[in-house]
Design an enzyme around this catalytic site. Structure first.
Site, PDB file in Angstrom:
ATOM      1  N   HIS A 107      -1.448  71.568 -45.576  1.00 48.20           N
ATOM      2  CA  HIS A 107      -1.460  70.544 -46.559  1.00 48.20           C
ATOM      3  C   HIS A 107      -1.165  71.500 -47.836  1.00 48.20           C
ATOM      4  O   HIS A 107      -1.430  72.547 -47.979  1.00 48.20           O
ATOM      5  CB  HIS A 107      -2.897  70.054 -46.788  1.00 48.20           C
ATOM      6  CG  HIS A 107      -2.946  68.764 -47.773  1.00 48.20           C
ATOM      7  ND1 HIS A 107      -2.997  69.053 -48.952  1.00 48.20           N
ATOM      8  CD2 HIS A 107      -2.697  67.849 -47.225  1.00 48.20           C
ATOM      9  CE1 HIS A 107      -3.066  67.749 -49.265  1.00 48.20           C
ATOM     10  NE2 HIS A 107      -2.996  66.968 -48.382  1.00 48.20           N
ATOM     11  N   ASP A 164      -4.485  63.525 -40.870  1.00 45.95           N
ATOM     12  CA  ASP A 164      -3.735  62.602 -39.865  1.00 45.95           C
ATOM     13  C   ASP A 164      -4.078  63.331 -38.561  1.00 45.95           C
ATOM     14  O   ASP A 164      -3.807  62.849 -37.402  1.00 45.95           O
ATOM     15  CB  ASP A 164      -2.258  62.704 -40.130  1.00 45.95           C
ATOM     16  CG  ASP A 164      -1.834  62.224 -41.309  1.00 45.95           C
ATOM     17  OD1 ASP A 164      -2.449  61.074 -41.621  1.00 45.95           O
ATOM     18  OD2 ASP A 164      -0.961  62.555 -42.032  1.00 45.95           O
TER      19      ASP A 164
HETATM   20  N1  ACO Z   1       3.119  73.968 -38.474  1.00 43.39           N
HETATM   21  C1  ACO Z   1       3.774  75.038 -38.599  1.00 43.39           C
HETATM   22  N2  ACO Z   1       3.959  75.686 -39.797  1.00 43.39           N
HETATM   23  C2  ACO Z   1       3.527  75.199 -40.951  1.00 43.39           C
HETATM   24  C3  ACO Z   1       2.944  73.886 -41.106  1.00 43.39           C
HETATM   25  C4  ACO Z   1       2.616  73.356 -39.763  1.00 43.39           C
HETATM   26  N3  ACO Z   1       2.140  71.985 -39.610  1.00 43.39           N
HETATM   27  N4  ACO Z   1       2.520  73.546 -42.232  1.00 43.39           N
HETATM   28  C5  ACO Z   1       3.062  74.703 -43.050  1.00 43.39           C
HETATM   29  N5  ACO Z   1       3.485  75.708 -42.162  1.00 43.39           N
HETATM   30  C6  ACO Z   1       4.252  77.132 -42.666  1.00 43.39           C
HETATM   31  C7  ACO Z   1       5.410  76.957 -43.132  1.00 43.39           C
HETATM   32  O1  ACO Z   1       6.486  77.137 -42.245  1.00 43.39           O
HETATM   33  C8  ACO Z   1       5.486  77.969 -44.072  1.00 43.39           C
HETATM   34  O2  ACO Z   1       5.552  79.410 -43.345  1.00 43.39           O
HETATM   35  P1  ACO Z   1       6.386  80.482 -43.929  1.00 43.39           P
HETATM   36  O3  ACO Z   1       5.792  80.764 -45.157  1.00 43.39           O
HETATM   37  O4  ACO Z   1       6.320  81.717 -42.816  1.00 43.39           O
HETATM   38  O5  ACO Z   1       7.786  79.823 -44.193  1.00 43.39           O
HETATM   39  C9  ACO Z   1       4.130  78.097 -44.648  1.00 43.39           C
HETATM   40  O6  ACO Z   1       3.327  77.445 -43.620  1.00 43.39           O
HETATM   41  C10 ACO Z   1       3.943  77.206 -46.012  1.00 43.39           C
HETATM   42  O7  ACO Z   1       4.439  75.930 -45.816  1.00 43.39           O
HETATM   43  P2  ACO Z   1       5.087  74.971 -46.585  1.00 43.39           P
HETATM   44  O8  ACO Z   1       6.120  74.069 -45.827  1.00 43.39           O
HETATM   45  O9  ACO Z   1       5.832  75.947 -47.852  1.00 43.39           O
HETATM   46  O10 ACO Z   1       3.638  73.991 -47.073  1.00 43.39           O
HETATM   47  P3  ACO Z   1       4.061  72.755 -47.987  1.00 43.39           P
HETATM   48  O11 ACO Z   1       2.874  72.725 -48.952  1.00 43.39           O
HETATM   49  O12 ACO Z   1       5.560  72.593 -48.578  1.00 43.39           O
HETATM   50  O13 ACO Z   1       3.973  71.624 -46.887  1.00 43.39           O
HETATM   51  C11 ACO Z   1       3.128  70.161 -45.607  1.00 43.39           C
HETATM   52  C12 ACO Z   1       2.753  70.755 -46.868  1.00 43.39           C
HETATM   53  C13 ACO Z   1       4.342  69.225 -45.550  1.00 43.39           C
HETATM   54  C14 ACO Z   1       1.855  68.819 -45.334  1.00 43.39           C
HETATM   55  C15 ACO Z   1       3.182  71.038 -44.213  1.00 43.39           C
HETATM   56  O14 ACO Z   1       1.938  71.764 -44.056  1.00 43.39           O
HETATM   57  C16 ACO Z   1       3.638  70.160 -42.864  1.00 43.39           C
HETATM   58  O15 ACO Z   1       4.817  69.846 -42.576  1.00 43.39           O
HETATM   59  N6  ACO Z   1       2.554  69.819 -42.114  1.00 43.39           N
HETATM   60  C17 ACO Z   1       2.641  68.922 -40.863  1.00 43.39           C
HETATM   61  C18 ACO Z   1       2.859  67.418 -41.316  1.00 43.39           C
HETATM   62  C19 ACO Z   1       1.933  67.081 -41.633  1.00 43.39           C
HETATM   63  O16 ACO Z   1       0.872  66.951 -41.025  1.00 43.39           O
HETATM   64  N7  ACO Z   1       1.802  66.189 -42.794  1.00 43.39           N
HETATM   65  C20 ACO Z   1       0.850  65.456 -43.294  1.00 43.39           C
HETATM   66  C21 ACO Z   1       0.223  66.026 -44.416  1.00 43.39           C
HETATM   67  S1  ACO Z   1      -1.207  64.997 -45.064  1.00 43.39           S
HETATM   68  C22 ACO Z   1      -0.594  63.729 -45.773  1.00 43.39           C
HETATM   69  O17 ACO Z   1       0.477  63.824 -46.449  1.00 43.39           O
HETATM   70  C23 ACO Z   1      -1.267  62.430 -45.576  1.00 43.39           C
END
Ligand code: ACO
Length: 422
Positions: free
Chosen positions: A307, A364
């Site tokens: 998140h 979720d």
């Molecule tokens: N699985 C694997 N790796 C992840 C995940 C994940 N679910 N989420 C983040 N990371 C990793 C990224 O690859 C990144 O790694 P790095 O530093 O080696 O490049 C690091 O964690 C930071 O991630 P970001 O993408 O910069 O985080 P951001 O805040 O932009 O993204 C998000 C948040 C979109 C929710 C992300 O965690 C994600 O894609 N989760 C999966 C989709 C999901 O569950 N979405 C629902 C969110 S809740 C909602 O909107 C209701």
């Protein structure tokens, strides 16, 4: 008179004073709105990772401590003792309703629960298999055509009606879309039922098999809707505030919010989680899925994890996980995907990749398992999220038109060709 604090920024040898804004929970920001005028510089913050786009009194999130409060009230208290309708009122109006306000609000929802009969025909012409989120955003946009009395500039009686219409009618649209998709006759809303009971009845009642409303099902749906009702400046809410700032009517604005929510990185994740759990179940364990997640060349993510704001347990996920267990047990439902979800969570929380990045289950991760137990089909999961988020979007839209007068218009740093080398 209150003393304004400033932070000082040194730009090309010149000291600039930027006013400090402090929120009621102690969050600090400095106001850069005059920065370009004073220095010629703009601030660059890709994907708005570190920018507050407004001051808001609707919802407080503390991502480090895992706190979520609506209008100052912790969600843990709200799910224990309040209905979704009361929470909707709280978000939209700022306080929980008095008995009289509750009665009036409930009446307004009832009066506005029926879909315009002409709109029903739309459903006959969407292709079979169309995703209900796409149908929903289209239908909501169409509301402005059927109900043109929607004022987008001031909070007047029309706005109260449009608010009630959205909260009440979208529920009818969602159930109707489902009934159409399975070829069953439409079930109309009933004024004698609560918001959640009414929805379940419209979804599952049939002329040949009357639906017996289960109190447990109503209770857990109520909890899920409350937990999804608002989450401050997430992608869809920011969309709503941005589009609303152009003085677009409320229906078109909410329709845009729904489109933003449908994305798999946002509300669309709840559907993806269940698909992912099924895939992991088929593999037999998490190893191969985790390997893909960790591979930089593979876009796979652990859906329902991570998140932007929470760097600890999402408080909503904690409640849903507990309630999910209790509900399945009470209903004697055995869902192998719950076992898979628990195993995935355990493995992720012990894995360096997820620990280092502070990735925990989000709202979720467990919600889809509850929806499955309620009999809601997978392609409707994100619609459920949209139903729940309506009061939040509307609350932010109303706050925005009441407090902000300028159109949202960010800057960019142009990096394309110059005229000299075009
Ligand atoms: N699985 C694997 N790796 C992840 C995940 C994940 N679910 N989420 C983040 N990371 C990793 C990224 O690859 C990144 O790694 P790095 O530093 O080696 O490049 C690091 O964690 C930071 O991630 P970001 O993408 O910069 O985080 P951001 O805040 O932009 O993204 C998000 C948040 C979109 C929710 C992300 O965690 C994600 O894609 N989760 C999966 C989709 C999901 O569950 N979405 C629902 C969110 S809740 C909602 O909107 C209701």
């Amino acid at each position: 008179m209150e003393k304004t604090e400033y932070i000082t920024l040194l730009v090309e040898g010149k000291e600039i004073r930027l006013p400090v804004v402090v929120g009621t929970e102690g969050e600090k920001a400095f106001d850069i709105s005059q920065l370009r005028k004073q220095t010629g510089y703009v601030a660059l913050d890709r994907s708005l990772m570190n920018t507050a786009v407004c001051c808001s009194a609707v919802t407080y999130v503390d991502g480090e401590r895992g706190i979520l409060r609506y209008r100052g009230i912790p969600i843990e208290n709200l799910v224990e003792t309040h209905s979704f309708m009361e929470v909707a009122y709280l978000l939209v109006h700022g306080t929980l309703p008095t008995p009289e306000e509750k009665r009036n609000f409930s009446n307004l929802l009832n009066v506005n629960s029926l879909l315009h009969e002409d709109m029903r025909h739309f459903f006959d012409h969407y292709p079979r298999g169309a995703h209900p989120m796409h149908i929903l955003s289209t239908m909501i946009n169409a509301l402005a055509v059927f109900y043109p009395n929607v004022d987008s500039l001031s909070l007047n009686e029309d706005i109260e009606i449009s608010t009630a219409r959205l909260i009440s009618m979208v529920r009818t649209m969602a159930a109707l879309a489902y009934k159409k998709s399975i070829g069953e006759p439409v079930v109309y809303p009933r004024n004698d039922l609560s918001y959640c009971a009414n929805f379940l009845n419209m979804m599952f009642d049939s002329p040949v098999a009357p639906y017996r409303i289960s109190e447990d099902a109503v209770r857990i749906l109520n909890i899920l809707l409350i937990l999804h009702a608002d989450h401050e400046q997430n992608c869809s809410t920011t969309t709503v505030r941005t589009i609303g700032s152009a003085q677009v009517n409320l229906y078109a604005t909410i329709s845009a919010g729904i489109s933003a929510l449908s994305g798999p990185l946002h509300g669309g994740a709840n559907q993806q989680v269940v698909q992912m759990l099924r895939e992991i179940e088929k593999d037999g364990d998490v190893t191969s899925y985790f390997n893909r997640v960790k591979d930089r060349n593979d876009p796979t993510r652990l859906m329902g994890f991570g998140h932007r704001v929470y760097k600890t347990f999402d408080p909503r996920a904690k409640i849903i996980k507990k309630e999910c267990h209790a509900f399945l047990e009470k209903m004697h439902i055995k869902d192998s995907l719950l076992e898979v979800a628990l195993a995935v969570e355990k493995a992720a929380l012990a894995d360096e990749y997820f620990i280092e990045r502070h990735l925990y289950p989000n709202v979720d991760f467990y919600s889809g398992i509850v929806y499955r137990a309620l009999g809601i089909p997978e392609n409707m999961f994100t619609v459920m999220f949209a139903l729940a988020r309506l009061p939040g979007w509307i609350a932010h839209w109303r706050e925005m038109i009441g407090t902000e007068t300028k159109i949202v218009r960010p800057r960019q740093i142009y990096v394309g060709k110059t005229w000299q080398n075009a």
